[in-house]
Design a protein around this motif. Structure first.
Motif, PDB file in Angstrom:
ATOM      1  N   PHE A 130       0.789  -1.338  -0.013  1.00 53.10           N
ATOM      2  CA  PHE A 130       0.022   0.054   0.005  1.00 53.10           C
ATOM      3  C   PHE A 130       0.745   1.126   0.060  1.00 53.10           C
ATOM      4  O   PHE A 130       1.955   1.259   0.268  1.00 53.10           O
ATOM      5  CB  PHE A 130      -0.957  -0.091   1.396  1.00 53.10           C
ATOM      6  N   PRO A 131       0.309   2.335  -0.409  1.00 49.01           N
ATOM      7  CA  PRO A 131       1.115   3.676  -0.590  1.00 49.01           C
ATOM      8  C   PRO A 131       1.856   4.081   1.081  1.00 49.01           C
ATOM      9  O   PRO A 131       2.815   4.781   0.919  1.00 49.01           O
ATOM     10  CB  PRO A 131      -0.029   4.726  -0.766  1.00 49.01           C
ATOM     11  N   SER A 198     -12.664   5.228 -10.662  1.00 46.33           N
ATOM     12  CA  SER A 198     -11.432   4.595 -10.211  1.00 46.33           C
ATOM     13  C   SER A 198     -11.522   3.353 -10.814  1.00 46.33           C
ATOM     14  O   SER A 198     -10.272   2.940 -11.017  1.00 46.33           O
ATOM     15  CB  SER A 198     -11.222   4.822  -8.606  1.00 46.33           C
ATOM     16  N   VAL A 222       5.727   3.716  -6.951  1.00 43.12           N
ATOM     17  CA  VAL A 222       4.519   4.576  -5.942  1.00 43.12           C
ATOM     18  C   VAL A 222       3.323   4.532  -6.936  1.00 43.12           C
ATOM     19  O   VAL A 222       2.087   4.301  -6.111  1.00 43.12           O
ATOM     20  CB  VAL A 222       4.967   6.083  -5.681  1.00 43.12           C
ATOM     21  N   GLU A 223       3.435   4.593  -7.845  1.00 44.74           N
ATOM     22  CA  GLU A 223       2.040   4.643  -8.822  1.00 44.74           C
ATOM     23  C   GLU A 223       1.290   3.144  -8.549  1.00 44.74           C
ATOM     24  O   GLU A 223       0.165   3.074  -8.406  1.00 44.74           O
ATOM     25  CB  GLU A 223       2.230   4.827 -10.301  1.00 44.74           C
ATOM     26  N   ARG A 225       1.751   0.859  -6.171  1.00 42.50           N
ATOM     27  CA  ARG A 225       1.128   1.012  -4.830  1.00 42.50           C
ATOM     28  C   ARG A 225      -0.349   1.574  -4.755  1.00 42.50           C
ATOM     29  O   ARG A 225      -1.304   1.157  -4.011  1.00 42.50           O
ATOM     30  CB  ARG A 225       1.986   1.348  -3.553  1.00 42.50           C
ATOM     31  N   GLN A 226      -0.495   2.770  -5.408  1.00 41.64           N
ATOM     32  CA  GLN A 226      -1.750   3.239  -5.260  1.00 41.64           C
ATOM     33  C   GLN A 226      -2.676   2.552  -6.011  1.00 41.64           C
ATOM     34  O   GLN A 226      -3.809   2.518  -5.721  1.00 41.64           O
ATOM     35  CB  GLN A 226      -1.634   4.758  -5.998  1.00 41.64           C
ATOM     36  N   LYS A 227      -2.286   2.046  -7.175  1.00 41.34           N
ATOM     37  CA  LYS A 227      -3.157   0.973  -7.849  1.00 41.34           C
ATOM     38  C   LYS A 227      -3.758  -0.243  -6.907  1.00 41.34           C
ATOM     39  O   LYS A 227      -4.916  -0.474  -7.025  1.00 41.34           O
ATOM     40  CB  LYS A 227      -2.629   0.546  -9.239  1.00 41.34           C
ATOM     41  N   ALA A 229      -4.135  -0.155  -3.967  1.00 42.14           N
ATOM     42  CA  ALA A 229      -4.992   0.499  -2.593  1.00 42.14           C
ATOM     43  C   ALA A 229      -6.313   0.657  -3.401  1.00 42.14           C
ATOM     44  O   ALA A 229      -7.467   0.576  -3.047  1.00 42.14           O
ATOM     45  CB  ALA A 229      -4.511   1.657  -2.329  1.00 42.14           C
ATOM     46  N   ASP A 230      -6.245   1.186  -4.847  1.00 41.18           N
ATOM     47  CA  ASP A 230      -7.714   1.408  -5.688  1.00 41.18           C
ATOM     48  C   ASP A 230      -8.176   0.138  -5.702  1.00 41.18           C
ATOM     49  O   ASP A 230      -9.334  -0.070  -5.919  1.00 41.18           O
ATOM     50  CB  ASP A 230      -7.183   2.067  -6.990  1.00 41.18           C
TER      51      ASP A 230
END
Length: 313
Positions: A130-131, A198, A222-223, A225-227, A229-230
């Motif tokens: 995760f982020p 999203s 980083v990108e 990790r955000q994916k 989470a999404d």
């Protein structure tokens, strides 16, 4: 009265007055300072120098609905090792009983939502997908709520930096979390529309993980990790499944590459499970070398073809 008696009385009065003044202006201040600092720090002496050691943070398992009649405060909570997001096994019966009470409240108030904020400190290392570590901790707690019957659709998770947290001597954080209850505005579709957008973005631009030949290691940007989470949020809120498909280049035997692609997909699945996406929500498959996205005659092309695609449906 003789001079000797007068002299002795003077000495006695001086002692009494000195003792009173010492207690009044010295010991009283020391005592007051000590009491004022009792709940904030403990002092240790190293090489005759005072070193301030902050007191361990202990947060209760507490809820309060400011727009309702539910409140709960329990002197236990979920605990974590430093730089970790897996729940420690010491979850008390009182906490689980509190979750059941909260579930009953949410079940009878369909506009209520549970908000879980996980905290982390800047000294910790984020070993999650995760982020940030706080969001990973909130997700772990969310999964425990789900195991007790609370619907994932009713839970929102967040992560927040909090450098006021202090672990104990064994590097354990006691309740690095905050819980809240919010009320959804009936007819307001803004959150739902943002969520759908999203999830559609994930379908249009999936998470792609790249591998070297015969390798199954994952290093996230980083990108990426955000994916993750999404993706986790889409699974929780929309009830979709995670699709993990393994691909290879054309090096070696085609049948073996199907197996290698499946191994990569399974490795990615296990990685997602370790990071809090429930196993039942993940489906894996392999395309082997059959769906290249680049030219297999070049090393650069082969690198792009050795991939695992993570999306939702």
């Amino acid at each position: 009265m003789s001079k000797k008696t007068t002299y002795l009385l003077g000495i006695l009065l001086t002692i009494i007055l000195g003792t009173f003044l010492y207690w009044k202006f010295c010991c009283g201040c020391c005592k007051e300072d000590s009491c004022d600092r009792k709940d904030k720090i403990e002092e240790t002496v190293v090489d005759n120098n005072f070193v301030e050691t902050k007191k361990t943070t202990v947060n209760p398992f507490a809820f309060k609905d400011d727009n309702g009649d539910f409140s709960l405060n329990i002197d236990d909570n979920f605990n974590f090792n430093a730089s970790q997001f897996s729940l420690l096994d010491s979850i008390s019966g009182n906490v689980n009983d509190g979750i059941i009470q909260l579930k009953d409240y949410l079940d009878t108030n369909n506009l209520k939502r549970l908000n879980i904020t996980g905290y982390y400190t800047s000294e910790e290392t984020n070993n999650s997908a995760f982020p940030n570590l706080g969001l990973a901790r909130a997700n772990a707690v969310k999964n425990h709520f789900i195991s007790k019957g609370v619907s994932s659709r009713l839970i929102n998770t967040y992560g927040k930096l909090n450098d006021d947290l202090v672990p104990n001597a064994d590097n354990v954080f006691f309740g690095p979390l905050d819980f809240g209850i919010s009320t959804r505005v009936e007819g307001n579709t803004a959150d739902g529309d943002a969520l759908k957008a999203s999830c559609e973005a994930i379908k249009a631009n999936p998470l792609v993980l790249y591998f070297n030949t015969g390798e199954a290691a994952i290093n996230l940007t980083v990108e990426q990790r955000q994916k993750i989470a999404d993706i986790s949020r889409c699974v929780d809120k929309m009830g979709v499944k995670v699709q993990v498909v393994g691909h290879t280049d054309n090096t070696g035997d085609a049948a073996n590459n199907v197996v290698l692609g499946q191994q990569r997909a399974d490795f990615a699945k296990n990685y997602l499970i370790r990071n809090g996406i429930l196993s039942g929500n993940i489906v894996t498959s392999s395309k082997g070398q059959t769906e290249p996205i680049a030219d297999n005659t070049t090393e650069e092309g082969k690198t792009k073809n050795r991939r695992t695609v993570v999306t939702i449906n």
